[in-house]
Design a protein around this motif. Structure first.
Motif, PDB file in Angstrom:
ATOM      1  N   PRO A 307      63.778   0.078  38.279  1.00 31.30           N
ATOM      2  CA  PRO A 307      63.524  -0.794  37.122  1.00 31.30           C
ATOM      3  C   PRO A 307      62.055  -0.725  36.735  1.00 31.30           C
ATOM      4  CG  PRO A 307      63.816  -2.085  39.122  1.00 31.30           C
ATOM      5  CD  PRO A 307      64.187  -0.670  39.476  1.00 31.30           C
ATOM      6  N   LYS A 308      61.756  -1.039  35.486  1.00 31.93           N
ATOM      7  CA  LYS A 308      60.408  -0.838  34.964  1.00 31.93           C
ATOM      8  C   LYS A 308      59.349  -1.554  35.785  1.00 31.93           C
ATOM      9  CE  LYS A 308      57.634  -0.973  30.736  1.00 31.93           C
ATOM     10  NZ  LYS A 308      56.434  -1.483  31.419  1.00 31.93           N
ATOM     11  N   HIS A 309      59.618  -2.788  36.215  1.00 33.40           N
ATOM     12  CA  HIS A 309      58.594  -3.521  36.961  1.00 33.40           C
ATOM     13  C   HIS A 309      58.269  -2.834  38.281  1.00 33.40           C
ATOM     14  CE1 HIS A 309      62.480  -5.373  38.207  1.00 33.40           C
ATOM     15  NE2 HIS A 309      61.919  -5.405  39.393  1.00 33.40           N
ATOM     16  N   SER A 310      59.258  -2.195  38.905  1.00 32.15           N
ATOM     17  CA  SER A 310      59.006  -1.489  40.163  1.00 32.15           C
ATOM     18  C   SER A 310      58.281  -0.170  39.914  1.00 32.15           C
ATOM     19  CB  SER A 310      60.323  -1.227  40.897  1.00 32.15           C
ATOM     20  OG  SER A 310      60.935  -2.434  41.286  1.00 32.15           O
ATOM     21  N   ARG A 311      58.637   0.526  38.849  1.00 34.94           N
ATOM     22  CA  ARG A 311      57.917   1.751  38.481  1.00 34.94           C
ATOM     23  C   ARG A 311      56.449   1.450  38.220  1.00 34.94           C
ATOM     24  NH1 ARG A 311      62.020   2.523  34.618  1.00 34.94           N
ATOM     25  NH2 ARG A 311      60.468   2.490  32.946  1.00 34.94           N
ATOM     26  N   ASP A 312      56.212   0.390  37.471  1.00 38.34           N
ATOM     27  CA  ASP A 312      54.831   0.012  37.147  1.00 38.34           C
ATOM     28  C   ASP A 312      54.044  -0.326  38.408  1.00 38.34           C
ATOM     29  OD1 ASP A 312      55.373   0.379  34.474  1.00 38.34           O
ATOM     30  OD2 ASP A 312      55.592  -1.752  34.017  1.00 38.34           O
ATOM     31  N   PHE A 313      54.683  -1.034  39.325  1.00 39.16           N
ATOM     32  CA  PHE A 313      54.018  -1.431  40.565  1.00 39.16           C
ATOM     33  C   PHE A 313      53.647  -0.211  41.401  1.00 39.16           C
ATOM     34  CE2 PHE A 313      54.842  -2.341  45.139  1.00 39.16           C
ATOM     35  CZ  PHE A 313      53.669  -3.032  45.401  1.00 39.16           C
ATOM     36  N   LEU A 314      54.603   0.684  41.627  1.00 37.81           N
ATOM     37  CA  LEU A 314      54.323   1.875  42.432  1.00 37.81           C
ATOM     38  C   LEU A 314      53.272   2.754  41.758  1.00 37.81           C
ATOM     39  CD1 LEU A 314      57.959   2.731  43.573  1.00 37.81           C
ATOM     40  CD2 LEU A 314      56.096   1.904  45.029  1.00 37.81           C
ATOM     41  N   GLY A 315      53.332   2.848  40.430  1.00 36.02           N
ATOM     42  CA  GLY A 315      52.331   3.619  39.708  1.00 36.02           C
ATOM     43  C   GLY A 315      50.944   3.030  39.860  1.00 36.02           C
ATOM     44  N   ALA A 316      50.862   1.692  39.858  1.00 35.77           N
ATOM     45  CA  ALA A 316      49.566   1.025  39.996  1.00 35.77           C
ATOM     46  C   ALA A 316      48.977   1.218  41.391  1.00 35.77           C
ATOM     47  CB  ALA A 316      49.712  -0.466  39.692  1.00 35.77           C
ATOM     48  N   LEU A 317      49.836   1.435  42.395  1.00 36.71           N
ATOM     49  CA  LEU A 317      49.361   1.623  43.767  1.00 36.71           C
ATOM     50  C   LEU A 317      49.029   3.069  44.087  1.00 36.71           C
ATOM     51  CD1 LEU A 317      51.438  -0.639  46.181  1.00 36.71           C
ATOM     52  CD2 LEU A 317      49.189  -1.030  45.205  1.00 36.71           C
ATOM     53  N   GLU A 318      49.504   3.992  43.289  1.00 34.23           N
ATOM     54  CA  GLU A 318      49.347   5.416  43.610  1.00 34.23           C
ATOM     55  C   GLU A 318      47.892   5.828  43.838  1.00 34.23           C
ATOM     56  OE1 GLU A 318      50.891   8.621  45.018  1.00 34.23           O
ATOM     57  OE2 GLU A 318      52.238   7.099  44.160  1.00 34.23           O
ATOM     58  N   PRO A 319      46.905   5.287  43.101  1.00 34.59           N
ATOM     59  CA  PRO A 319      45.508   5.684  43.370  1.00 34.59           C
ATOM     60  C   PRO A 319      45.029   5.338  44.778  1.00 34.59           C
ATOM     61  CG  PRO A 319      45.687   4.637  41.212  1.00 34.59           C
ATOM     62  CD  PRO A 319      46.999   4.424  41.903  1.00 34.59           C
ATOM     63  N   TYR A 320      45.763   4.450  45.479  1.00 35.68           N
ATOM     64  CA  TYR A 320      45.338   4.008  46.805  1.00 35.68           C
ATOM     65  C   TYR A 320      46.106   4.712  47.929  1.00 35.68           C
ATOM     66  CZ  TYR A 320      43.825   0.343  43.598  1.00 35.68           C
ATOM     67  OH  TYR A 320      43.276  -0.331  42.533  1.00 35.68           O
ATOM     68  N   ARG A 321      46.821   5.794  47.610  1.00 35.67           N
ATOM     69  CA  ARG A 321      47.649   6.470  48.598  1.00 35.67           C
ATOM     70  C   ARG A 321      46.854   6.896  49.833  1.00 35.67           C
ATOM     71  NH1 ARG A 321      52.519   9.096  49.162  1.00 35.67           N
ATOM     72  NH2 ARG A 321      53.141   8.462  47.063  1.00 35.67           N
ATOM     73  N   ASN A 322      45.633   7.341  49.647  1.00 41.42           N
ATOM     74  CA  ASN A 322      44.861   7.868  50.777  1.00 41.42           C
ATOM     75  C   ASN A 322      43.850   6.878  51.346  1.00 41.42           C
ATOM     76  OD1 ASN A 322      46.039  10.530  50.810  1.00 41.42           O
ATOM     77  ND2 ASN A 322      44.944  10.920  48.890  1.00 41.42           N
ATOM     78  N   ASN A 323      43.877   5.641  50.874  1.00 39.66           N
ATOM     79  CA  ASN A 323      42.880   4.669  51.339  1.00 39.66           C
ATOM     80  C   ASN A 323      42.941   4.424  52.842  1.00 39.66           C
ATOM     81  OD1 ASN A 323      42.153   4.389  48.649  1.00 39.66           O
ATOM     82  ND2 ASN A 323      41.981   2.167  48.765  1.00 39.66           N
ATOM     83  N   LEU A 324      44.137   4.247  53.373  1.00 42.92           N
ATOM     84  CA  LEU A 324      44.270   3.919  54.791  1.00 42.92           C
ATOM     85  C   LEU A 324      43.821   5.093  55.653  1.00 42.92           C
ATOM     86  CD1 LEU A 324      45.157   2.171  57.148  1.00 42.92           C
ATOM     87  CD2 LEU A 324      47.520   2.932  56.774  1.00 42.92           C
ATOM     88  N   LYS A 325      44.287   6.281  55.361  1.00 41.26           N
ATOM     89  CA  LYS A 325      43.894   7.450  56.162  1.00 41.26           C
ATOM     90  C   LYS A 325      42.381   7.675  56.098  1.00 41.26           C
ATOM     91  CE  LYS A 325      46.543  10.607  54.432  1.00 41.26           C
ATOM     92  NZ  LYS A 325      47.159  11.933  54.224  1.00 41.26           N
ATOM     93  N   SER A 326      41.829   7.542  54.901  1.00 41.77           N
ATOM     94  CA  SER A 326      40.384   7.752  54.747  1.00 41.77           C
ATOM     95  C   SER A 326      39.599   6.723  55.549  1.00 41.77           C
ATOM     96  CB  SER A 326      39.992   7.680  53.272  1.00 41.77           C
ATOM     97  OG  SER A 326      40.621   8.703  52.526  1.00 41.77           O
ATOM     98  N   TYR A 327      40.058   5.486  55.503  1.00 40.39           N
ATOM     99  CA  TYR A 327      39.357   4.411  56.223  1.00 40.39           C
ATOM    100  C   TYR A 327      39.415   4.636  57.732  1.00 40.39           C
ATOM    101  CZ  TYR A 327      38.118  -0.332  57.698  1.00 40.39           C
ATOM    102  OH  TYR A 327      37.516  -1.422  58.288  1.00 40.39           O
ATOM    103  N   LEU A 328      40.589   4.987  58.235  1.00 39.45           N
ATOM    104  CA  LEU A 328      40.744   5.186  59.676  1.00 39.45           C
ATOM    105  C   LEU A 328      39.898   6.356  60.165  1.00 39.45           C
ATOM    106  CD1 LEU A 328      44.587   4.594  60.129  1.00 39.45           C
ATOM    107  CD2 LEU A 328      42.716   3.027  60.701  1.00 39.45           C
ATOM    108  N   LYS A 329      39.845   7.408  59.387  1.00 39.50           N
ATOM    109  CA  LYS A 329      39.036   8.558  59.787  1.00 39.50           C
ATOM    110  C   LYS A 329      37.544   8.232  59.732  1.00 39.50           C
ATOM    111  CE  LYS A 329      42.478  12.003  58.485  1.00 39.50           C
ATOM    112  NZ  LYS A 329      42.850  13.125  57.578  1.00 39.50           N
ATOM    113  N   LYS A 330      37.195   7.339  58.827  1.00 39.18           N
ATOM    114  CA  LYS A 330      35.781   6.963  58.686  1.00 39.18           C
ATOM    115  C   LYS A 330      35.311   6.118  59.854  1.00 39.18           C
ATOM    116  CE  LYS A 330      32.701   4.340  55.631  1.00 39.18           C
ATOM    117  NZ  LYS A 330      32.614   3.543  54.378  1.00 39.18           N
TER     118      LYS A 330
END
Length: 409
Positions: A307-330
């Motif tokens: 549904p559109k609200h879920s598509r919008d939500f996942l799209g809004a989070l996509e820029p943060y896909r690598n945040n956790l891995k980058s933080y842990l490696k740092k």
């Protein structure tokens, strides 16, 4: 690593941190649309070759139906979602005619539907920005009832067990209705249990932005616990004693498939797929998994069926896909790395179980039959088993390669 910012699309999800609907689905519709509900509640009487098939039943039953698009406009949001759900279930039944389908039905890519079915379906789908076919959202997540919770009331997720769930509408003949209900309840329960994983994922992103290692550790623990919970649901409910393998392939699985061309884009639409489970998509995203395998790319492609609200939500989070891995490696924190790896291990276990049980259900009774896969290719079932095994194994390898090797950090 972009800082996590809660925009309007993310906040909307946080208000109801689940891919389940906000409200218990309606069971009835205002006139003149309740005729579609009545037809859906009776379609099981015609859903076999001996009973004459769904197409002739619906074609005749819909001949006198009339409505105006303004009447669809007048429905509130959840009534429109209910109408879409009912119409897509009817359309899928019409598309296959009866169960088990004839082999040639798997090869069809175009079909004409009665105007009284297709016109309201396409109109309300366009209003809701939904594909012109059934999806996990419209056919499963909008097709249930909960013991002790009235239709139209806010869904109380924390109080629901597997036994509390029932189908609002069941379209297969009575002999297999229990099988269909059990299958759909597995997906509903996965999203219900996955709500805790959703909350944990957002906590992870917030903790990284706040540079709060203690909160991050607790969020990863909660995420691990939630993935184990989802796997437990799958392992407990997808088994031969509860879900007959031969019946599933012939009487349950086919009617979820669409496989027809979209009338506008001319691309093939897949219909309902397990790749449309939102909580799995979200944990893959936050854990930073790559999506380059066949199954990974299929998961990304499946987002158009949300549904559109879920598509919008996942799209809004996509820029943060690598945040956790980058933080842990740092920061290179041994304890946090171990907690992250436990989440990856749990996700691997889920996918290994999915691969093993999926192959058994595709095999069914062992006889060779046509089957349509997630990739919308029609295959012999024995070929489909091999392809599914290869695709799942590549996805498993794509998952476990994200584990952090302390010597390499």
């Amino acid at each position: 690593m972009p800082p996590f910012v809660v925009n309007d699309r993310i906040q909307l999800f946080l208000n109801h941190p689940s891919f389940m609907p906000l409200k218990v689905p309606h069971t009835q519709l205002p006139e003149p649309f309740n005729i579609y509900v009545d037809l859906l509640n009776n379609v099981h009487l015609w859903n076999s070759k001996d009973q004459g098939g769904v197409r002739s039943f619906l074609y005749n039953a819909l001949s006198d139906v009339s409505y105006d698009n303004k009447q669809i406009d007048a429905l509130d949001y959840w009534e429109q979602e209910k109408l879409l759900s009912v119409l897509t279930m009817l359309a899928h039944c019409y598309r296959w005619d009866y169960l088990p389908p004839e082999p040639e039905e798997f090869l069809k890519q175009n079909m004409s539907f009665p105007d009284q079915l297709w016109k309201p379906l396409s109109y309300v789908a366009d209003r809701l920005d939904h594909p012109h076919c059934g999806t996990l959202w419209s056919i499963m997540l909008m097709n249930f009832q909960v013991k002790g919770q009235a239709p139209g009331t806010n869904l109380q997720i924390d109080k629901i067990t597997f036994q509390d769930l029932s189908l609002a509408h069941n379209w297969v003949c009575k002999e297999f209705q229990g099988q269909l209900e059990h299958w759909i309840k597995i997906f509903i329960m996965t999203e219900l249990v996955g709500t805790t994983a959703n909350k944990a994922c957002i906590q992870v992103l917030n903790a990284i932005t706040e540079n709060d290692k203690e909160v991050l550790g607790k969020a990863l623990e909660l995420l691990h616990e939630s993935i184990v919970g989802i796997t437990t649901v799958f392992n407990r409910e997808v088994r031969g004693q509860k879900l007959n393998m031969a019946q599933w392939r012939e009487y349950i699985q086919p009617s979820f498939i669409w496989g027809l061309r979209d009338t506008q884009s001319q691309s093939l639409l897949e219909g309902v797929s397990g790749l449309q489970i939102g909580s799995i998509q979200l944990m893959d995203l936050v854990l930073g998994l790559e999506m380059e395998s066949t199954m990974g790319k299929a998961m990304m492609g499946s987002r158009k069926y949300f549904p559109k609200h879920s598509r919008d939500f996942l799209g809004a989070l996509e820029p943060y896909r690598n945040n956790l891995k980058s933080y842990l490696k740092k920061i290179n924190d041994l304890t946090l790395n171990e907690k992250y790896n436990l989440c990856i291990d749990a996700l691997e276990s889920y996918r290994v179980s999915h691969k093993q049980r999926g192959k058994a259900y595709i095999k069914g009774d062992g006889t060779s039959k046509s089957i349509t896969t997630t990739g919308l290719s029609v295959q012999n079932s024995l070929e489909a088993i091999k392809q599914f095994d290869e695709d799942m194994e590549k996805r498993i390898q794509e998952t476990i390669k994200e584990k952090i090797d302390h010597q390499d950090v």
